[in-house]
Motif scaffolding. Sequence first.
Motif, mmCIF file in Angstrom:
data_model
loop_
_atom_site.group_PDB
_atom_site.id
_atom_site.type_symbol
_atom_site.label_atom_id
_atom_site.label_comp_id
_atom_site.label_asym_id
_atom_site.label_seq_id
_atom_site.Cartn_x
_atom_site.Cartn_y
_atom_site.Cartn_z
ATOM 1 N N ASP A 114 45.632 -56.360 10.563
ATOM 2 C CA ASP A 114 45.702 -55.661 9.279
ATOM 3 C C ASP A 114 45.761 -56.578 8.073
ATOM 4 O O ASP A 114 45.873 -56.099 6.944
ATOM 5 C CB ASP A 114 46.942 -54.749 9.259
ATOM 6 N N GLN B 3 32.925 -52.010 7.773
ATOM 7 C CA GLN B 3 34.025 -51.502 8.576
ATOM 8 C C GLN B 3 34.046 -52.092 9.976
ATOM 9 O O GLN B 3 34.250 -51.397 10.968
ATOM 10 C CB GLN B 3 33.979 -49.976 8.639
ATOM 11 N N ALA B 4 33.834 -53.405 10.050
ATOM 12 C CA ALA B 4 34.027 -54.099 11.330
ATOM 13 C C ALA B 4 35.521 -54.297 11.544
ATOM 14 O O ALA B 4 36.281 -54.524 10.596
ATOM 15 C CB ALA B 4 33.310 -55.441 11.319
ATOM 16 N N ALA B 5 35.961 -54.175 12.778
ATOM 17 C CA ALA B 5 37.389 -54.299 13.079
ATOM 18 C C ALA B 5 37.890 -55.697 12.739
ATOM 19 O O ALA B 5 37.280 -56.706 13.120
ATOM 20 C CB ALA B 5 37.644 -53.992 14.546
ATOM 21 N N ASN B 6 38.989 -55.763 12.021
ATOM 22 C CA ASN B 6 39.600 -57.045 11.658
ATOM 23 C C ASN B 6 40.180 -57.691 12.916
ATOM 24 O O ASN B 6 41.079 -57.125 13.549
ATOM 25 C CB ASN B 6 40.707 -56.800 10.631
ATOM 26 N N GLN C 54 44.634 -54.009 5.913
ATOM 27 C CA GLN C 54 43.205 -54.329 5.947
ATOM 28 C C GLN C 54 42.742 -54.379 7.391
ATOM 29 O O GLN C 54 42.591 -55.426 7.995
ATOM 30 C CB GLN C 54 42.946 -55.674 5.257
ATOM 31 N N ASP C 55 42.519 -53.197 7.957
ATOM 32 C CA ASP C 55 42.137 -53.147 9.363
ATOM 33 C C ASP C 55 40.640 -53.316 9.570
ATOM 34 O O ASP C 55 40.165 -53.307 10.697
ATOM 35 C CB ASP C 55 42.605 -51.838 10.005
ATOM 36 N N HIS C 56 39.892 -53.468 8.465
ATOM 37 C CA HIS C 56 38.449 -53.694 8.565
ATOM 38 C C HIS C 56 38.063 -54.908 7.724
ATOM 39 O O HIS C 56 38.737 -55.247 6.757
ATOM 40 C CB HIS C 56 37.662 -52.473 8.092
ATOM 41 N N ILE D 146 32.133 -58.908 13.678
ATOM 42 C CA ILE D 146 31.061 -58.151 13.014
ATOM 43 C C ILE D 146 29.876 -57.981 13.947
ATOM 44 O O ILE D 146 29.268 -56.909 14.009
ATOM 45 C CB ILE D 146 30.641 -58.868 11.716
ATOM 46 N N HIS E 246 30.649 -55.337 16.241
ATOM 47 C CA HIS E 246 30.565 -54.058 15.513
ATOM 48 C C HIS E 246 29.118 -53.595 15.416
ATOM 49 O O HIS E 246 28.819 -52.416 15.648
ATOM 50 C CB HIS E 246 31.168 -54.232 14.122
ATOM 51 N N ASP F 294 34.534 -56.951 5.892
ATOM 52 C CA ASP F 294 33.205 -56.712 5.339
ATOM 53 C C ASP F 294 32.260 -57.840 5.747
ATOM 54 O O ASP F 294 32.646 -59.016 5.763
ATOM 55 C CB ASP F 294 33.310 -56.617 3.814
#
Length: 407
Positions: free
Chosen positions: A192, A185-188, A291-293, A330, A333, A295
């Motif tokens: 989105d 759940q790192a910010a994209n 897709q706001d996060h 990431i 994050h 992987d």
Amino acid sequence: MRVSTFNIFQSQLNNITGKTATVHQQMNKLSSGVRVETAGEDPVAMNSILNYKQELQKIAQYSKNIDLAENRLRREESALTVGENLLQQSKEILLKANNGTFTQQERDAYATELRHRIGEMVDLANSRDEFGQYIFGGFQTDNPPFSLQPDGSVRYHGDGGQRQMAVGDSVKVAINHDGRLVFGQAANPRGDFTAVYALTDQSREHNLRVESARIGDAAAFGDRHPYQVSFADNAGTLEITITDDDGNSLTEPFEAGKAYRLDGVDLVLSGEARAGDGITLSSNQSDGTGQDHIDVFDTLNRALAWLQQDNNNPSGQSELTEVLDGLDAISGHFTRVRADTGNRLLRLDNQRNNHEDMTLTLEKVRSGMEDLDYAQAIGELNQTMVALQATQTMFGKVQGMSLFNYI
């Protein structure tokens, strides 16, 4: 009134026995250092002493919980620090491999090195504490939360649980971050959607890239991805066309930095576009959220895929920008999660200090009620000893008295 000799002797013996028992009791108190040993000696004090001892035992247990929680959080903090280092090493691999003179064999060597970093990241995600429990599995602590699949993807088997540790009255501290949060759940950095480039090989000073692709109007958003972005020359004017999956489209003259909206999605591009360029915007979500996060493992595998082909072209360079920005996001994050872990550790330190102060206060009060005043106790023992000796002396004289001595 007639008093028998037996009664006199019995009274004296009882007196001596009582004083002897008192001496033994006072000596026992001096030996133990405890003033109140039974409720019969001081019921009010004994009740307070028991309450203080119970409170001290509870604080001692909280202190043990704090030590346990601190150890687990420090393990997580250490793992996140290692994770940041692995991301930095992965980024350095990509930057070193971004050399147009390298052969595919040389790029494959860097790809092998990156695979090792991915394996280390999986091992890190499966870190365990001193009891053998997996740190990042949420409530699922008995089995590895992450597994590497044959296709190179990584699957999460844990849950979103956050374990709590009681460290004070009505005070609980979370002792873990679940793996889905940490690694998935790192910010994209694009907003989105994820961008995939299919650019022409025409030279350009600044590579075309997606600055942001965000849901700007949630009410109008129809989740009609993938969105196809294309560029064409119209009588000397370069135009951009955005088409959603239903065939709806928007065509306007292209201007870098301008926001284009279709299906509630705002798209901003930078760099130089050429006729024939194409970009695909997609999301791994189809629930209307975008897709706001991103992987960790998906991003590392995307980097691996980039290494496995010749990317000395506009598409490859724009793709490299996407991957590098993802790794930076990431890493940031990880830093934020580690900062949250540090805040929890600070809270534990504050709670420990509170317990130490309370322990000192309670011990002082308990000691004043329960512990023996040695100076006073020694004085009382000396007085009792003198009284016992006087009683024994008097009993000896009385025992030797007889009327026959005066006949």
